[in-house]
Design a protein around this motif. Structure first.
Motif, PDB file in Angstrom:
ATOM      1  N   PRO A  27       0.834  -1.209   0.000  1.00 20.19           N
ATOM      2  CA  PRO A  27       0.000   0.000   0.000  1.00 20.19           C
ATOM      3  C   PRO A  27       0.867   1.257   0.000  1.00 20.19           C
ATOM      4  O   PRO A  27       1.845   1.359   0.745  1.00 20.19           O
ATOM      5  CB  PRO A  27      -0.791  -0.127   1.308  1.00 20.19           C
ATOM      6  N   GLY A  28       0.537   2.192  -0.887  1.00 19.08           N
ATOM      7  CA  GLY A  28       1.270   3.448  -0.957  1.00 19.08           C
ATOM      8  C   GLY A  28       2.596   3.364  -1.686  1.00 19.08           C
ATOM      9  O   GLY A  28       3.355   4.335  -1.711  1.00 19.08           O
ATOM     10  N   TYR A  66      18.048   5.238  -8.108  1.00 22.87           N
ATOM     11  CA  TYR A  66      17.481   4.556  -9.276  1.00 22.87           C
ATOM     12  C   TYR A  66      16.809   5.561 -10.199  1.00 22.87           C
ATOM     13  O   TYR A  66      16.396   6.650  -9.797  1.00 22.87           O
ATOM     14  CB  TYR A  66      16.438   3.510  -8.842  1.00 22.87           C
ATOM     15  N   ALA A  67      16.695   5.165 -11.455  1.00 18.74           N
ATOM     16  CA  ALA A  67      15.839   5.856 -12.416  1.00 18.74           C
ATOM     17  C   ALA A  67      15.248   4.775 -13.313  1.00 18.74           C
ATOM     18  O   ALA A  67      15.946   3.834 -13.692  1.00 18.74           O
ATOM     19  CB  ALA A  67      16.623   6.871 -13.237  1.00 18.74           C
ATOM     20  N   GLY A  68      13.976   4.894 -13.616  1.00 13.39           N
ATOM     21  CA  GLY A  68      13.332   3.872 -14.423  1.00 13.39           C
ATOM     22  C   GLY A  68      11.898   4.217 -14.729  1.00 13.39           C
ATOM     23  O   GLY A  68      11.513   5.389 -14.747  1.00 13.39           O
ATOM     24  N   VAL A  69      11.086   3.183 -14.927  1.00 12.68           N
ATOM     25  CA  VAL A  69       9.693   3.358 -15.341  1.00 12.68           C
ATOM     26  C   VAL A  69       8.791   2.581 -14.384  1.00 12.68           C
ATOM     27  O   VAL A  69       9.052   1.408 -14.091  1.00 12.68           O
ATOM     28  CB  VAL A  69       9.497   2.853 -16.784  1.00 12.68           C
ATOM     29  N   VAL A  70       7.752   3.229 -13.914  1.00 17.86           N
ATOM     30  CA  VAL A  70       6.777   2.553 -13.051  1.00 17.86           C
ATOM     31  C   VAL A  70       6.153   1.389 -13.817  1.00 17.86           C
ATOM     32  O   VAL A  70       5.730   1.549 -14.964  1.00 17.86           O
ATOM     33  CB  VAL A  70       5.678   3.535 -12.601  1.00 17.86           C
ATOM     34  N   ASP A  71       6.118   0.215 -13.193  1.00 12.66           N
ATOM     35  CA  ASP A  71       5.470  -0.914 -13.874  1.00 12.66           C
ATOM     36  C   ASP A  71       4.330  -1.517 -13.065  1.00 12.66           C
ATOM     37  O   ASP A  71       3.608  -2.383 -13.561  1.00 12.66           O
ATOM     38  CB  ASP A  71       6.500  -1.976 -14.276  1.00 12.66           C
ATOM     39  N   ALA A  72       4.137  -1.070 -11.811  1.00 11.95           N
ATOM     40  CA  ALA A  72       3.003  -1.524 -11.002  1.00 11.95           C
ATOM     41  C   ALA A  72       2.824  -0.545  -9.848  1.00 11.95           C
ATOM     42  O   ALA A  72       3.783   0.098  -9.410  1.00 11.95           O
ATOM     43  CB  ALA A  72       3.241  -2.939 -10.467  1.00 11.95           C
ATOM     44  N   VAL A  73       1.590  -0.413  -9.376  1.00 11.22           N
ATOM     45  CA  VAL A  73       1.315   0.479  -8.248  1.00 11.22           C
ATOM     46  C   VAL A  73       0.569  -0.284  -7.169  1.00 11.22           C
ATOM     47  O   VAL A  73      -0.211  -1.196  -7.448  1.00 11.22           O
ATOM     48  CB  VAL A  73       0.504   1.728  -8.678  1.00 11.22           C
ATOM     49  N   GLY A  74       0.838   0.096  -5.927  1.00 10.63           N
ATOM     50  CA  GLY A  74       0.170  -0.536  -4.809  1.00 10.63           C
ATOM     51  C   GLY A  74      -1.160   0.124  -4.489  1.00 10.63           C
ATOM     52  O   GLY A  74      -1.535   1.154  -5.071  1.00 10.63           O
TER      53      GLY A  74
END
Length: 305
Positions: A27-28, A66-74
């Motif tokens: 969560p969050g 880190y640097a990257g791309v969001v691939d899932a959210v809680g």
């Protein structure tokens, strides 16, 4: 996922890349597919066992940037969506293909900034901006930066110049031209530093030590007020000389501000890239203080623009 880990404290060779279970966002939190991960002296100290407060559980992952791309959210996350390019601070787990972090600490990556440079800016931006804030660096100051060619010194130099300060930066001779490009007046570190600074005809009013050694003693000898001499690396010398330790901590707002400046070309960070599989060599370079710019691990075949 693949991640850099170590099973015991020791030299760079204790590091290796293995497959570990994919983390799941709570969560969050958001999960980021990491494309670039910074390597910093803190990582070296953790790997060497010099950070007794760090909670280590072998096999231990490593990495703070880190640097990257969001691939899932809680659960409960509404500010980010899969596909969003981001960067930020991690905690001993950034050198991996996936990392889960609190959404409130995540910073959006501007399109004009490549992933390796974004990762390279994470710790240096927060450390440098916080130190300058604590030291009150501003218009009319003459700032002496000890270790101006390192990542923190690089950002501090440029932020101080943008704030209206004159900057004198210490570095080895091979880095003097880069310091000039960043707007600093270069001098060589070592036993002749005090005289070299005096010969410039510029009286420093404030000093930031990111190198250690004799930096604090030399700053005091130059007549800089002790309450305006700050270090991020030498607590013992700060105590001995009655000067400051300046560690403002992580702050995504300060990071976002510097990242925005970098996207507009007002802050530049040179990058020395290594593939994740060369994490041992990356640590060796950082440990030996021989990097030509910020050392960054590249994942998923990312290139430096």
């Amino acid at each position: 996922m693949r991640a850099a880990v170590f099973d015991e404290f020791g030299p760079p060779e204790v590091l290796h890349v293995v497959h570990v279970p994919d983390p799941q966002p709570g969560p969050g939190e958001v999960r980021v597919r990491v494309l670039a991960a910074g390597v910093q002296p803190f990582d070296v100290a953790v790997r060497q066992g010099q950070m007794p407060w760090a909670k280590i559980q072998f096999p231990q992952t490593i990495g703070q940037e880190y640097a990257g791309v969001v691939d899932a959210v809680g659960e409960g996350v509404t500010d980010f969506l899969p596909g969003d390019p981001v960067l930020g601070s991690a905690m001993l787990n950034g050198a991996a293909e996936l990392v889960c972090v609190a959404a409130e600490n995540v910073v959006r990556k501007p399109a004009a900034l490549d992933f390796p440079t974004a990762a390279a800016l994470v710790a240096a931006s927060q450390t440098a901006s916080g130190a300058l804030l604590e030291l009150g660096v501003g218009e009319g100051d003459v700032l002496l930066v000890h270790g101006a060619a390192g990542s923190v010194g690089t950002v501090a130099t440029q932020l101080a110049r943008l704030a209206g300060a004159t900057v004198i930066g210490t570095a080895s001779l091979r880095n003097h031209e880069r310091l000039r490009r960043q707007g600093a007046v270069p001098v060589s570190y070592g036993k002749d530093l005090v005289q070299e600074v005096r010969d410039l005809g510029l009286q420093p009013t404030v000093a930031l030590d990111v190198a250690g050694g004799d930096a604090i003693a030399q700053s005091v000898e130059l007549g800089i007020p002790r309450d305006r001499v700050g270090t991020i690396v030498d607590d013992k010398a700060a105590t001995e000389h009655g000067t400051q330790v300046v560690r403002a901590g992580r702050d995504p707002k300060r990071l976002a501000h510097v990242v925005d400046l970098a996207a507009r070309g007002q802050v530049v960070m040179p990058v020395q890239p290594f593939p994740l599989d060369e994490v041992v060599e990356a640590h060796r370079v950082v440990e030996g203080r021989h990097s030509d710019g910020k050392v960054v691990l590249l994942l998923a075949g990312v290139d430096v623009l």
